[in-house]
Scaffold this motif. Structure first.
Motif, short mmCIF file in Angstrom:
data_model
loop_
_atom_site.label_atom_id
_atom_site.label_comp_id
_atom_site.label_asym_id
_atom_site.label_seq_id
_atom_site.Cartn_x
_atom_site.Cartn_y
_atom_site.Cartn_z
N SER A 1 0.83 -1.21 0.00
CA SER A 1 0.00 0.00 0.00
C SER A 1 0.87 1.26 0.00
O SER A 1 0.47 2.27 -0.58
CB SER A 1 -1.02 -0.01 1.14
OG SER A 1 -0.38 -0.23 2.35
N ILE A 2 2.06 1.18 0.60
CA ILE A 2 2.95 2.35 0.53
C ILE A 2 3.38 2.58 -0.92
O ILE A 2 3.35 3.69 -1.44
CB ILE A 2 4.21 2.15 1.43
CG1 ILE A 2 3.79 1.98 2.90
CG2 ILE A 2 5.16 3.34 1.28
CD1 ILE A 2 4.94 1.63 3.84
N GLY A 3 3.76 1.49 -1.59
CA GLY A 3 4.23 1.62 -2.98
C GLY A 3 3.13 2.09 -3.91
O GLY A 3 3.34 2.95 -4.78
N LYS A 4 1.93 1.54 -3.71
CA LYS A 4 0.85 1.90 -4.63
C LYS A 4 0.42 3.36 -4.43
O LYS A 4 0.11 4.07 -5.39
CB LYS A 4 -0.35 0.96 -4.44
CG LYS A 4 -1.30 1.07 -5.59
CD LYS A 4 -2.43 0.08 -5.52
CE LYS A 4 -3.42 0.37 -6.63
NZ LYS A 4 -4.73 -0.20 -6.36
N ALA A 5 0.42 3.79 -3.16
CA ALA A 5 0.05 5.19 -2.91
C ALA A 5 1.18 6.13 -3.32
O ALA A 5 0.93 7.22 -3.82
CB ALA A 5 -0.29 5.37 -1.43
N LYS B 1 6.24 5.71 -6.62
CA LYS B 1 7.64 5.97 -6.98
C LYS B 1 8.50 4.84 -6.41
O LYS B 1 7.98 3.91 -5.80
CB LYS B 1 8.09 7.30 -6.39
CG LYS B 1 7.67 8.48 -7.22
CD LYS B 1 8.23 9.75 -6.63
CE LYS B 1 7.70 10.93 -7.42
NZ LYS B 1 8.63 11.61 -8.18
N ASP B 2 9.82 4.98 -6.58
CA ASP B 2 10.73 3.98 -6.02
C ASP B 2 10.67 4.00 -4.49
O ASP B 2 9.98 4.84 -3.91
CB ASP B 2 12.16 4.29 -6.50
CG ASP B 2 12.54 5.69 -6.12
OD1 ASP B 2 12.26 6.62 -6.89
OD2 ASP B 2 13.08 5.87 -5.01
N ALA B 3 11.47 3.13 -3.85
CA ALA B 3 11.37 2.98 -2.39
C ALA B 3 11.59 4.31 -1.64
O ALA B 3 10.89 4.60 -0.67
CB ALA B 3 12.37 1.93 -1.92
N VAL B 4 12.56 5.10 -2.10
CA VAL B 4 12.83 6.37 -1.40
C VAL B 4 11.80 7.44 -1.80
O VAL B 4 11.21 8.11 -0.96
CB VAL B 4 14.26 6.87 -1.73
CG1 VAL B 4 14.56 8.16 -0.99
CG2 VAL B 4 15.28 5.79 -1.40
N GLY B 5 11.56 7.54 -3.11
CA GLY B 5 10.65 8.56 -3.63
C GLY B 5 9.23 8.42 -3.09
O GLY B 5 8.55 9.41 -2.84
N THR C 1 13.76 5.20 5.53
CA THR C 1 13.29 3.80 5.50
C THR C 1 13.51 3.25 4.09
O THR C 1 13.94 2.10 3.92
CB THR C 1 11.79 3.75 5.85
OG1 THR C 1 11.60 4.45 7.06
CG2 THR C 1 11.29 2.34 5.98
N GLY C 2 13.22 4.09 3.10
CA GLY C 2 13.43 3.68 1.71
C GLY C 2 14.91 3.51 1.40
O GLY C 2 15.31 2.55 0.73
N VAL C 3 15.73 4.44 1.94
CA VAL C 3 17.18 4.34 1.70
C VAL C 3 17.68 3.00 2.26
O VAL C 3 18.48 2.29 1.63
CB VAL C 3 17.93 5.52 2.38
CG1 VAL C 3 19.43 5.33 2.28
CG2 VAL C 3 17.49 6.83 1.76
N MET C 4 17.16 2.65 3.44
CA MET C 4 17.59 1.39 4.04
C MET C 4 17.20 0.21 3.15
O MET C 4 17.93 -0.77 3.02
CB MET C 4 16.90 1.25 5.40
CG MET C 4 17.79 0.61 6.41
SD MET C 4 17.05 0.75 8.02
CE MET C 4 15.64 -0.29 7.82
N GLY C 5 16.02 0.34 2.55
CA GLY C 5 15.57 -0.72 1.62
C GLY C 5 16.52 -0.85 0.45
O GLY C 5 16.91 -1.97 0.06
N VAL C 6 16.92 0.30 -0.11
CA VAL C 6 17.84 0.26 -1.26
C VAL C 6 19.15 -0.42 -0.85
O VAL C 6 19.68 -1.28 -1.56
CB VAL C 6 18.11 1.69 -1.79
CG1 VAL C 6 19.17 1.67 -2.87
CG2 VAL C 6 16.81 2.30 -2.34
#
Ligand code: VAL
Length: 445
Positions: free
Chosen positions: A62-66, A69-73, A87-92
């Motif tokens: 739901s975070i991605g669909k809303a 953008k990419d994980a950080v964006g 949190t997105g940077v950590m994912g990358v």
């Protein structure tokens, strides 16, 4: 330029399943289950998938669909001016690190597949498979060559983008994988010791339910297997069209991933019991124990081809999703074309992977965490810190940063009772449980 998107919801589902089903279901699941008591582990694992894994997968989707953008964006768009994008940077970083060691194991799998295809591994090599595995992985160039080959194949598909690359590849790979697994499972069930293998997998040892290590292992395995906490699922969901709905897809993906793990268990454990292998052999189970078993069974060479083809294919679709995380990010932020972004990220990941591979040879004395070699250290750091932390932060983001209305609307759950259960799990249970398990594991050490 218009952002790429999935052609169909089925395409998204197959790609997300492809991401989930990987080395984690076959290589990692079999040795973690083997070391943690089989059936007891399986039951606790299924509990974690249903109670935490599926709700968390929906959170990440739901975070991605809303965010679109990419994980950080996505975090930047949904929470502008805050620090949530870390949190997105950590994912990358997590996706990049996991793929760096994953690609080494993928290289090994490719090497095994090749040697089964040319008939070399149909019989036990002099000194046995254990010796030959050690000798080979400790050389410098050959493992790097296979890892390089694997990374090139991954980069080539990611360059083609979502619809024409990743979606198409999974449309073929996933059904083929399912058929191959079922064929191998049926074959395994015909073996003499099948019932013993099945008992190991399905008859729990109740005394083990008090062991905290089994819970820790099961939770880590559930997150790893569902690919949550590293932004891959978030990035995949960002390519959905707005009318593609999330909840049923999420449940379908969670269940399929678990079914694949159980079937992998049905392929592996009967064989191990029938031919006197040891289920607690750890990570080499798939590269040493199984080949020895294949060598001693009728038509074992063919089974070996099937098995390693399966492993390579499953790993491949997972690797695509992990490479997509940094590629989507670099593509947007550095203004590079998708092609350039895929080549840059692929090269960086390969370079980190080189150190992982050398950790079995000339750098085998290098340890990062405790006395673990480079691969085990990265697996340890990502599995025990980055994945749980990433998952916990995403749960806190949805449960506490979003309002209840926003969270429920974006989860797209329709039934009131499911809405409140999901929200309660994400807001309270997940953060507390991850914290408790993390603390217990530290104290236990
Ligand atoms: N979920 C995959 C696996 O089980 C990867 C992406 C970690 O292998």
């Amino acid at each position: 330029m218009k952002r790429d998107e999935w052609k169909s919801r089925l395409g998204f589902m197959l790609a997300a399943m492809g991401s989930a089903v990987g080395l984690g279901n076959i290589w990692r699941f079999s040795y973690v289950a083997g070391e943690n008591g089989g059936a007891t582990f399986l039951l606790i694992y299924i509990f974690f998938i249903l109670a935490f894994g599926i709700p968390l997968l929906l959170t990440e989707f739901s975070i991605g669909k809303a965010g679109k953008k990419d994980a950080v964006g996505s975090f930047m768009r949904l929470a502008p001016g805050t620090k949530w994008h870390w949190t997105g940077v950590m994912g990358v970083i997590g996706g990049t690190l996991i793929l760096s060691f994953y690609s080494v194991v993928c290289g090994w799998s490719l090497y095994y597949l090749f040697h089964y295809l040319i008939g070399d591994f149909w019989t036990e090599p002099t000194g046995g498979f254990g010796q030959s595995f050690e000798n080979w992985t400790s050389t410098t160039w050959e493992p790097l060559f296979w890892q390089f080959l694997f990374m090139i194949a991954v980069v080539l598909v990611v360059i083609r983008g979502i619809k024409r690359g990743i979606e198409r590849a999974n449309l073929i790979a996933m059904p083929a994988l399912a058929i191959l697994m079922v064929v191998l499972a049926v074959y395994s069930l015909t073996l003499d010791g099948a019932s013993e293998g099945l008992a190991f997998l399905f008859t729990p040892d109740w005394s083990q339910f008090g062991n905290p290590q089994v819970y820790l292992a099961a939770m880590g395995q559930a997150f790893f297997s569902l690919s949550i906490g590293i932004g891959g699922m978030l990035t995949y969901a960002s390519y959905l069209k707005s009318n593609d709905r999330l909840p049923t897809a999420t449940v379908g993906i969670g269940i399929m991933d678990t079914v694949f793990a159980v079937i992998a268990g049905i392929v592996i454990f009967p064989a191990v019991f029938s031919f006197g292998g040891d289920v607690t052999d750890g990570p080499p189970l798939v590269f040493i124990t199984l080949p020895s078993i294949f060598a001693s069974m009728p038509a074992g060479g063919l089974v070996g081809i099937g098995f390693f083809a399966l492993l390579v294919m499953a790993a491949y679709s997972s690797a695509l999703s992990m490479l997509e995380v940094p590629v989507a990010y670099v593509h947007r932020t550095l203004g590079l074309s998708r092609k350039a972004a895929a080549i840059v990220c692929g090269t960086v990941i390969f370079a980190i992977g080189v150190t992982v591979s050398l950790g079995y040879g000339i750098w085998s004395h290098v340890t990062i965490v405790e006395n673990k070699n480079i691969l085990d250290s990265i697996d340890y750091i990502t599995g025990n810190y980055i994945l749980p932390l990433g998952t916990m932060l995403m749960a806190i983001f949805v449960g506490w940063y979003w309002t209840k209305d926003q969270a429920i609307k974006r989860s797209e759950i329709n039934t009131p009772i499911l809405q409140s259960s999901w929200y309660f799990i994400i807001r309270y249970i997940v953060p507390v449980a991850i914290l408790v398990i993390a603390i217990t594991s530290i104290v236990d050490k």
